[in-house]
Enzyme design. Structure first.
Site, mmCIF file in Angstrom:
data_model
loop_
_atom_site.group_PDB
_atom_site.id
_atom_site.type_symbol
_atom_site.label_atom_id
_atom_site.label_comp_id
_atom_site.label_asym_id
_atom_site.label_seq_id
_atom_site.Cartn_x
_atom_site.Cartn_y
_atom_site.Cartn_z
ATOM 1 N N LYS A 22 0.832 -1.221 0.000
ATOM 2 C CA LYS A 22 0.000 0.000 0.000
ATOM 3 C C LYS A 22 0.858 1.259 0.000
ATOM 4 O O LYS A 22 0.654 2.164 -0.795
ATOM 5 C CB LYS A 22 -0.911 -0.004 1.238
ATOM 6 C CG LYS A 22 -1.589 1.332 1.516
ATOM 7 C CD LYS A 22 -2.503 1.273 2.706
ATOM 8 C CE LYS A 22 -1.908 1.776 3.992
ATOM 9 N NZ LYS A 22 -1.742 3.246 4.069
ATOM 10 N N ASN A 23 1.817 1.294 0.914
ATOM 11 C CA ASN A 23 2.560 2.540 1.077
ATOM 12 C C ASN A 23 3.556 2.791 -0.052
ATOM 13 O O ASN A 23 4.106 3.885 -0.140
ATOM 14 C CB ASN A 23 3.251 2.585 2.443
ATOM 15 C CG ASN A 23 2.237 2.836 3.558
ATOM 16 O OD1 ASN A 23 1.077 3.148 3.298
ATOM 17 N ND2 ASN A 23 2.678 2.679 4.800
ATOM 18 N N ARG A 92 -5.034 10.736 3.957
ATOM 19 C CA ARG A 92 -4.035 11.790 4.042
ATOM 20 C C ARG A 92 -2.902 11.606 3.046
ATOM 21 O O ARG A 92 -2.228 12.579 2.681
ATOM 22 C CB ARG A 92 -3.526 12.005 5.457
ATOM 23 C CG ARG A 92 -3.046 10.813 6.172
ATOM 24 C CD ARG A 92 -2.487 11.195 7.520
ATOM 25 N NE ARG A 92 -1.413 12.153 7.408
ATOM 26 C CZ ARG A 92 -1.434 13.386 7.880
ATOM 27 N NH1 ARG A 92 -2.465 13.821 8.540
ATOM 28 N NH2 ARG A 92 -0.400 14.185 7.703
ATOM 29 N N CYS A 116 -5.586 12.747 12.601
ATOM 30 C CA CYS A 116 -6.407 11.547 12.432
ATOM 31 C C CYS A 116 -6.393 10.785 13.752
ATOM 32 O O CYS A 116 -5.841 11.270 14.741
ATOM 33 C CB CYS A 116 -5.921 10.696 11.275
ATOM 34 S SG CYS A 116 -4.346 9.937 11.570
ATOM 35 N N ARG A 121 -0.307 14.750 13.254
ATOM 36 C CA ARG A 121 0.262 14.619 11.908
ATOM 37 C C ARG A 121 0.335 15.955 11.149
ATOM 38 O O ARG A 121 -0.292 16.124 10.096
ATOM 39 C CB ARG A 121 -0.502 13.567 11.117
ATOM 40 C CG ARG A 121 -0.565 12.259 11.866
ATOM 41 C CD ARG A 121 -1.205 11.172 11.101
ATOM 42 N NE ARG A 121 -0.337 10.591 10.099
ATOM 43 C CZ ARG A 121 -0.622 9.487 9.429
ATOM 44 N NH1 ARG A 121 -1.729 8.843 9.656
ATOM 45 N NH2 ARG A 121 0.215 9.006 8.538
ATOM 46 N N ASP A 304 3.611 0.767 12.256
ATOM 47 C CA ASP A 304 2.411 0.165 11.664
ATOM 48 C C ASP A 304 2.218 -1.299 12.068
ATOM 49 O O ASP A 304 1.222 -1.913 11.679
ATOM 50 C CB ASP A 304 2.456 0.289 10.127
ATOM 51 C CG ASP A 304 2.187 1.720 9.671
ATOM 52 O OD1 ASP A 304 1.758 2.542 10.492
ATOM 53 O OD2 ASP A 304 2.409 2.007 8.475
ATOM 54 N N ARG A 396 -9.217 -0.190 4.066
ATOM 55 C CA ARG A 396 -8.326 0.831 3.496
ATOM 56 C C ARG A 396 -7.007 0.224 3.039
ATOM 57 O O ARG A 396 -6.427 0.675 2.058
ATOM 58 C CB ARG A 396 -7.993 1.888 4.563
ATOM 59 C CG ARG A 396 -9.045 2.941 4.775
ATOM 60 C CD ARG A 396 -8.475 4.023 5.662
ATOM 61 N NE ARG A 396 -7.086 4.276 5.270
ATOM 62 C CZ ARG A 396 -6.110 4.596 6.108
ATOM 63 N NH1 ARG A 396 -6.348 4.750 7.378
ATOM 64 N NH2 ARG A 396 -4.876 4.797 5.672
#
Ligand code: UD1
Length: 424
Positions: A22-23, A92, A116, A121, A304, A396
């Site tokens: 994802k990232n 974001r 969030c 952040r 994470d 997500r």
């Protein structure tokens, strides 16, 4: 609203393929703006955040299409340079279009993402460091507007190795005049992916994956293709799901180099891991030992995976202490875990996890993406059934999570409003 029903207690066994990261993919999608033409990204996970980034690019004027696991992004036409609040507030990482828009057009107007569920952040590092390249920023009505008739390379020392700031600097500087040096740069695997992708587009980025990245500005970039590697956080999540159920599983596509400190830590709990031809295999046959750990920027223990590791340690033999160093409020879901019988107290940035023999299934609510994964891990190892609500957070960032867990023998069902409720 969908929710998961989980019947805990099944030992997870077998193999599961880890999806694209994802990232990484989100940053590659944003960076595609820099080249004119067709970008092909393969091994792209079908997750909500990717769909949102696709909408952001469409809003800018790009054409984005999924063909199986290949995402095609056409940025041939002139793009708009405004990213609206409607999309940025949904994710974001939309803020990652700031650097590429500045790089290609010298102008960007992007809604401020705000805080969030895991912390404030702010984006001050993005702003300050991009200003060093010559971007003049103004702020009005919730939007940050950057203007730079010409970007000029500079030496920037980041206060903190922020991933987002490193990425926006990279994408803004690839077509700047002269050389940019980023000191104290983030070193995560997705930074390496972004730099390699930019280099395929014709950029000259050196040193990604180390704390010093050098970018020699070039005149223009073309579009490029890239295969998104496996998601280290998904791999870590599955590893912990397997270990929490005292199982034995192979994570196909996982790369040990992405997760060294994490793998060291699970070893200290008594788990075994080996590198296989296809990925990583993890197993444990006894109750894990407690272990202390601290989250740090890569190559440290990833923030994470904090929540998922806490779920695993909730049933360890002894007391573990987790220290979160990246975000202010990553412990919101601990109250939910305690409702499952866990004995965890929070002292500032520390979680004191007193291991108990077994968690008990109940109804819980995901408070954010990784918290949701952590509750799922807890439910899989717990006694009796659990319901996990607010799973849009999980959607997500995890592709087909329930499907993949079932492949490993988990009893988990996704209940949508349209499907009849049943216990697995
Ligand atoms: C990325 C990841 C996220 C991960 C985080 C930390 C993506 C899409 N998201 O988020 O999953 O949890 O890295 O590894 O890749 N900070 C400031 N000012 C800034 C920028 C950051 O104070 O201008 C602070 C943040 O509030 C946070 C810390 O620095 O406390 C780390 O942030 P950063 O590395 O930028 O995380 P993200 O890129 O937002």
């Amino acid at each position: 609203m969908d929710h998961f029903i989980v019947e805990g207690g099944n030992r997870l066994e077998g193999s599961v393929t880890i999806s694209g990261a994802k990232n990484s993919v989100l940053k590659l999608m944003a960076a595609s703006i820099l080249g004119r033409g067709m970008t092909h990204l393969s091994n792209v996970p079908r997750i909500a955040d990717v769909f949102i980034m696709a909408d952001v690019l469409r809003e800018l004027g790009a054409t984005v299409e999924f063909k199986d696991d290949v995402l095609e992004i056409d940025t041939s036409s002139e793009l708009r340079t405004v990213a609206s609040y409607e999309l940025v507030r949904r994710m974001r990482a939309s803020f990652n279009v700031l650097g590429p828009l500045l790089g290609r057009y010298g102008h960007a107007r992007v809604a401020l993402p705000g805080g969030c569920n895991i912390g404030m952040r702010p984006v001050d590092l993005h702003e300050r460091s991009l200003a060093s390249l010559g971007v003049a920023f103004s702020f009005d009505h919730g939007y940050l507007e950057g203007v730079a008739p010409e970007l000029t390379g500079s030496r920037i020392v980041l206060d903190f190795p922020s991933r987002g700031a490193t990425e926006n600097l990279l994408t803004a500087s690839v077509m700047a005049r002269g050389t940019t040096v980023i000191e104290n740069a983030a070193r995560e695997p997705d930074i390496i992916d972004l730099a390699e992708f930019l280099n395929r587009m014709g950029a000259r980025v050196h040193g990604a994956g180390t704390s010093t990245i050098e970018v020699e500005g070039v005149e223009e970039l073309n579009s490029a293709s890239y295969v998104v590697p496996s998601d280290p956080i998904e791999a870590g999540t599955f590893a912990l799901a397997v270990l929490a159920t005292r199982g034995d599983g192979e994570l196909v596509g996982a790369r040990p180099g992405d997760l060294e400190v994490f793998l060291n830590k699970i070893t200290q709990t008594g788990a075994l891991w080996t590198e296989t031809d296809r990925g990583i295999r993890v197993s444990i046959s006894t109750r894990p030992r407690s272990v202390d750990f601290v989250t740090l920027p890569h190559p440290g223990f990833p923030t994470d995976l904090l929540a998922q590791m806490i779920s695993y340690l909730a049933t360890a033999d002894g007391t573990s202490i987790a220290t979160e160093n990246i975000f202010e409020s990553r412990y919101m879901y601990v109250a939910e875990l305690n409702r499952m019988g866990a004995d965890i107290s929070i002292e500032g940035h520390h979680a004191v996890i007193r291991g108990i023999p077994k968690l008990q299934g109940t109804q819980v609510r995901a408070t954010d993406l990784r918290a949701g994964a952590a509750l799922l891990i807890a439910a899989l190892s717990a006694d009796g059934p659990s319901e996990i609500h607010d799973i849009h957070h999980i959607d997500r960032g995890y592709e087909d999570l329930d499907d993949k867990l079932r492949q490993l023998g988990a009893r988990v069902s996704r209940i949508s409003e349209t499907s009849p409720a049943f216990l697995p």
